[in-house]
Enzyme design. Structure first.
Site, PDB file in Angstrom:
ATOM      1  N   TYR A  34       0.751  -5.974  12.798  1.00  0.00           N
ATOM      2  CA  TYR A  34      -0.361  -5.240  12.188  1.00  0.00           C
ATOM      3  C   TYR A  34      -1.299  -4.715  13.255  1.00  0.00           C
ATOM      4  O   TYR A  34      -1.656  -5.426  14.194  1.00  0.00           O
ATOM      5  CB  TYR A  34      -1.118  -6.142  11.215  1.00  0.00           C
ATOM      6  N   HIS A  93      -6.081 -12.483  13.390  1.00  0.00           N
ATOM      7  CA  HIS A  93      -4.820 -11.754  13.519  1.00  0.00           C
ATOM      8  C   HIS A  93      -4.282 -11.884  14.929  1.00  0.00           C
ATOM      9  O   HIS A  93      -5.007 -12.110  15.880  1.00  0.00           O
ATOM     10  CB  HIS A  93      -5.016 -10.258  13.211  1.00  0.00           C
ATOM     11  N   ASP A 129      -2.139  -5.308   3.066  1.00  0.00           N
ATOM     12  CA  ASP A 129      -2.340  -5.638   4.478  1.00  0.00           C
ATOM     13  C   ASP A 129      -3.191  -6.897   4.678  1.00  0.00           C
ATOM     14  O   ASP A 129      -4.050  -7.215   3.852  1.00  0.00           O
ATOM     15  CB  ASP A 129      -3.006  -4.460   5.199  1.00  0.00           C
ATOM     16  N   ASP A 187      -5.895  -7.857   6.120  1.00  0.00           N
ATOM     17  CA  ASP A 187      -7.262  -7.740   6.622  1.00  0.00           C
ATOM     18  C   ASP A 187      -8.206  -7.538   5.447  1.00  0.00           C
ATOM     19  O   ASP A 187      -7.809  -7.632   4.284  1.00  0.00           O
ATOM     20  CB  ASP A 187      -7.386  -6.594   7.634  1.00  0.00           C
ATOM     21  N   ARG A 217      -4.489  -3.325  13.044  1.00  0.00           N
ATOM     22  CA  ARG A 217      -5.951  -3.410  12.946  1.00  0.00           C
ATOM     23  C   ARG A 217      -6.364  -4.857  13.181  1.00  0.00           C
ATOM     24  O   ARG A 217      -6.329  -5.673  12.271  1.00  0.00           O
ATOM     25  CB  ARG A 217      -6.441  -2.909  11.587  1.00  0.00           C
ATOM     26  N   GLU A 245      -9.704  -4.878   4.262  1.00  0.00           N
ATOM     27  CA  GLU A 245      -9.352  -3.757   3.388  1.00  0.00           C
ATOM     28  C   GLU A 245      -8.158  -4.099   2.513  1.00  0.00           C
ATOM     29  O   GLU A 245      -8.111  -3.756   1.334  1.00  0.00           O
ATOM     30  CB  GLU A 245      -9.059  -2.517   4.229  1.00  0.00           C
ATOM     31  N   GLU A 264       0.793  -1.230   0.000  1.00  0.00           N
ATOM     32  CA  GLU A 264       0.000   0.000   0.000  1.00  0.00           C
ATOM     33  C   GLU A 264       0.821   1.274   0.000  1.00  0.00           C
ATOM     34  O   GLU A 264       0.491   2.236  -0.681  1.00  0.00           O
ATOM     35  CB  GLU A 264      -0.919   0.054   1.238  1.00  0.00           C
TER      36      GLU A 264
END
Length: 878
Positions: free
Chosen positions: A296, A343, A80, A82, A298, A84, A7
């Site tokens: 990470y 996670h 990432d 997740d 989130r 998103e 990203e």
């Protein structure tokens, strides 16, 4: 070299250092595609078809990836780990396939890593997979739901409710939490109660404090001593009796550490300890993650990888000694209502790296990392061991009893490193005090006996931390959305933050009242949490996301349709009823709080003003013109001007008023009538407090624009005025003339005092600073002929910076663009973007021969020839 896409450039730089020259690592700079912000981007009638477009800023990043794929036909998506991140990978794959940069033989793989370390990245590269479509479908469902709610509910608010800006699926539910908490606070009535404490001394003269627990032989409850009289009687009961120690009991107690951080608890603790907002916390954590310092950030998970647990235990032993390491590792299980994905917790990637070892000078990063590091180590440390002592004290007749408590720490354990903060500490815990040596049977001296008055406290307003905690408990939102939701309701001015507490604004109350009456189901806590459960089921691959959308849309669209015939008066009366405790609280004398205090006959209710705001007005208008600001009586508006205006005085036959308008406060001469729909008005300058503006100042403002006189060189009038951007001069036949020359003045007072000599000087300086008025713009670079449609393309020097010029289209260069390096392709992209924003199609230029022919026949039939030339060009394009 395979092309690896992440990203952010910071993440790309870190990963590139691990992978070396065998890979090309590029950044997508976040999402590359989004739904256009217009109605129809999600079409429920076409099986919820979603129309995506590559953002203008993202085009160059997608092109860079496409160009890299020409060199090596292999793509690795490393966004990432997740929902998103999965969505970004899917969008990239779709966009590159549409560009034909991904071919049938292009190997595309997806890799994920929870930490940006060499070991984690290398292992991920050895275990590629495909894009997780159930996870992507859960993202699509969320995006479609948020779009459908926003684009269908917000217009209802705009039409039916003054001042409302937008509504959102999770945003409106979160706003409801804050509004309802405020209503609880307003409805709260404090209850008085008393306690009695005695300062006692042991036979050895050591003092300690004890609290009255038994009176008249009865164990006291919290509200048993209701007033000062009863408290004084209790004091007399203690002072008139001899006291002795009846029992002393010491019990061991353990205190265990908190679990490691997940997203919500990290936001809560950063708020408690540092006052950091949710967005600031996540932005800081993002930079730590991209630099490879933490995992990470989130996540709903609180479990820790076995190797990380081992590393934490080793670090504890090295730094603090083996006595701080428990016999067995601590295992934490997730307590959240819905876990997003599997996670890990938020933890350091290297347990031996302290905050002072980070290669960053950013203070926020250092203190947030220190918080994460301490919490992670503490969660694997031994419990703190205490000894809690309770001494029961009583009179000989048993009519009076007191209790003294205290504790001694025997071993600090995890408290050596870290102690979790508290959200709302109401009283100091007496257990934290240490008692002197007290033995059973000791007779005690009474030094002082003190009654203390107390009142029950209302529930505290939410902080960002406690709001996120409550959202998590209810199952509303997810780690990736907490920060944006909390920020959005503040940006919409539905909520303001004061001393770290969230307070609903009146427009936030209005929105919540409206939605609670007409869309109650859709801002229900259980409904929203259940919808989150359904979306989690989609991400697990156990449900069809379009079926979820279909069920939601069927009922929601019907609810929207039911509001079509609502009259604004009906809506306002309903809101009056809902907000009555807030707008019209009971009067102390018991009189009707909605009775107009001016005429004594009309009833007060919420009204709407022309400015789009709301106010309280009398039902006898226009006979009674009583108004007050929206809100409880007695709360004055900051401007000091009521919603329907303030009479400042009279000038001849004209009444002079001050009003609040859409663009700020202003003064007005006379009233709006059929014959005078636009009476003279002038804005009140920002430097003038509206509440202090009097009649002389208003008349001064209404005298504007002020004629200074004809310019000595050309005889055209020079004016002084106050405009949207402050005080200025204008050299033009009239102030409404869009031409002429404008020059700024330094102060408001100068508008009324500046003379011709000064005005001529300022106007001349303005003309000189921008070159000869009406002169041709300077060409910085000629890029050549437009490759598709002909006509010169050039980079020009403009008043507000360089721009690209082609035909009649002028497109400003982005701030970070260098005119010397801009390519023809980039220039065409800017031209297309500008043309699209104006709703124009690019004109197809005629071939050169045709252009010559056009010149030759121009005199014969200019209009017809021009028309004939445009038609073939348009046809060719179609």
């Amino acid at each position: 070299m395979p092309v690896v896409v992440v990203e952010s450039p910071a993440k790309a730089k870190t990963i590139n250092a691990y992978l070396g020259d065998d890979y090309t690592v590029l950044a997508s700079y976040g999402h590359v595609r989004d739904l256009p912000p217009k109605d129809g981007s999600v079409n429920p009638d076409a099986d919820f078809e979603m129309l995506w477009e590559v953002g203008y800023d993202s085009r160059k990043h997608v092109k860079a990836i496409a160009d890299a794929l020409k060199e090596d036909n292999a793509l690795i998506l490393a966004t990432d780990p997740d929902r998103e991140g999965e969505a970004i990978s899917w969008h990239l794959q779709e966009a590159l396939t549409k560009r034909k940069s991904i071919k049938k033989d292009t190997p595309v793989s997806r890799v994920v890593f929870n930490a940006i370390t060499k070991a984690a990245v290398t292992e991920a590269m050895q275990n590629p997979r495909q894009v997780d479509m159930p996870l992507v479908e859960a993202y699509l469902a969320r995006r479609a739901l948020d779009y459908l709610v926003g684009f269908n509910l917000s217009p209802v608010l705009w039409r039916k409710l003054p001042g409302a800006k937008s509504a959102g699926r999770v945003q409106s539910v979160t706003l409801r939490l804050i509004v309802e908490r405020e209503m609880e606070i307003e409805a709260f009535r404090a209850r008085e109660y008393w306690s009695v404490k005695a300062l006692l001394a042991t036979p050895r003269g050591q003092e300690f404090e004890a609290k009255l627990t038994v009176l008249a032989g009865k164990k006291l409850d919290r509200f048993d001593i209701e007033n000062q009289t009863q408290a004084e009687l209790a004091v007399q009961a203690i002072t008139s009796r001899d006291l002795s120690v009846k029992s002393v009991e010491a019990k061991p107690a353990n205190r265990n550490p908190s679990a490691p951080f997940m997203t919500s608890t990290l936001q809560q603790e950063a708020s408690r300890k540092f006052g950091m907002g949710a967005r600031q916390t996540m932005s800081t954590a993002q930079r730590l993650y991209e630099a490879g310092y933490i995992t990470y950030m989130r996540t709903d998970g609180i479990d820790m990888a076995p190797e990380a647990v081992t590393a934490a235990r080793d670090a504890i032993k090295t730094l603090y000694g083996s006595k701080y390491v428990p016999e067995k590792p601590r295992i934490y299980k997730n307590k959240a209502k819905n876990a997003q994905e599997a996670h890990e917790c938020v933890r350091p990637t290297d347990m031996m790296t302290k905050a002072e070892d980070l290669k960053t000078t950013d203070a926020d990063q250092r203190k947030l990392y220190d918080l994460i590091w301490k919490r992670t180590l503490a969660c694997q440390m031994e419990a703190a061991r205490m000894e809690r002592t309770t001494a029961e004290i009583a009179s000989e007749d048993g009519q009076v009893g007191l209790r003294a408590t205290g504790q001694v720490m025997l071993f600090d354990g995890f408290l050596r490193v870290y102690e979790e903060g508290r959200d709302d500490v109401a009283v100091v815990d007496d257990d934290d005090k240490r008692l002197p040596q007290i033995d059973q049977g000791d007779r005690l001296d009474k030094r002082t006996v003190t009654p203390e008055q107390h009142f029950t406290q209302p529930p505290p307003r939410y902080t960002e931390a406690t709001l996120v905690k409550r959202m998590e408990e209810l199952g509303i939102g997810r780690p990736s959305t907490y920060a944006s939701v909390v920020t959005t309701i503040q940006d919409r001015e539905y909520v303001r933050k004061d001393k770290n507490r969230l307070i609903p604004e009146d427009k936030g109350r209005l929105v919540t009242a409206f939605l609670s009456n007409y869309f109650r189901k859709y801002i229900g806590y259980d409904f929203t949490a259940d919808l989150e459960d359904q979306l989690d089921t989609v991400s697990a691959g156990n449900a069809d996301y379009k079926e979820v959308l279909g069920r939601f849309w069927r009922d929601f669209s019907a609810a929207i349709a039911e509001t079509a015939d609502l009259r604004i008066t009906e809506v306002l009366e309903k809101i009056n009823e809902v907000l009555e405790p807030h707008l019209f609280p009971p009067n102390e004398d018991g009189s009707d709080p909605r009775l107009c205090p001016n005429c004594g006959a009309g009833r007060l209710s919420m009204r709407t003003a022309r400015s789009g705001g709301a106010f309280i007005g009398c039902s006898n208008y226009p006979e009674c013109r009583y108004t007050r600001a929206f809100g409880p009586p007695g709360e004055e508006d900051d401007s000091g001007i009521p919603p329907e205006g303030k009479l400042l005085g009279e000038d001849g036959d004209d009444k002079i008023y001050a009003f609040k308008g859409r663009f700020g406060p202003y003064v007005q001469r006379g009233e709006v009538t059929e014959d005078n729909k636009k009476p003279p008005r002038q804005s009140i300058p920002k430097d003038w407090p509206p509440e202090d503006v009097d009649l002389p100042q208003a008349l001064k403002l209404l005298s504007l624009p002020r004629e200074i006189g004809p310019h000595p060189e050309d005889g055209i009038m020079v004016w002084a005025n106050i405009g949207r951007y402050g005080p200025y001069l204008k050299h033009a036949p009239s102030t409404s003339d869009r031409g002429g020359t404008n020059a700024n003045l330094e102060s408001i007072e100068e508008v009324f005092t500046v003379g011709m000599n000064r005005a001529v000087q300022l106007l001349a300086e303005k003309v000189a600073s921008r070159g000869r008025r009406g002169g041709a713009a300077k060409t910085l670079r000629d890029l050549g002929e437009h490759p598709e449609e002909g006509g010169p393309v050039a980079i020009m020097e403009g008043k507000y910076g360089p721009y690209v010029k082609w035909d009649k289209i002028n497109a400003t260069l982005p701030k970070d663009s260098d005119p010397a390096e801009l390519t023809m392709e980039a220039a065409i992209a800017l031209i297309d973007e500008k043309a699209a924003s104006k709703g124009k199609k690019r004109r197809k230029a005629a071939p050169k021969k045709a252009a010559a022919k056009k010149t030759a026949t121009k005199k014969a039939a200019p209009k017809k020839t021009a028309a004939k030339k445009k038609a073939p060009a348009k046809k060719a394009k179609e």
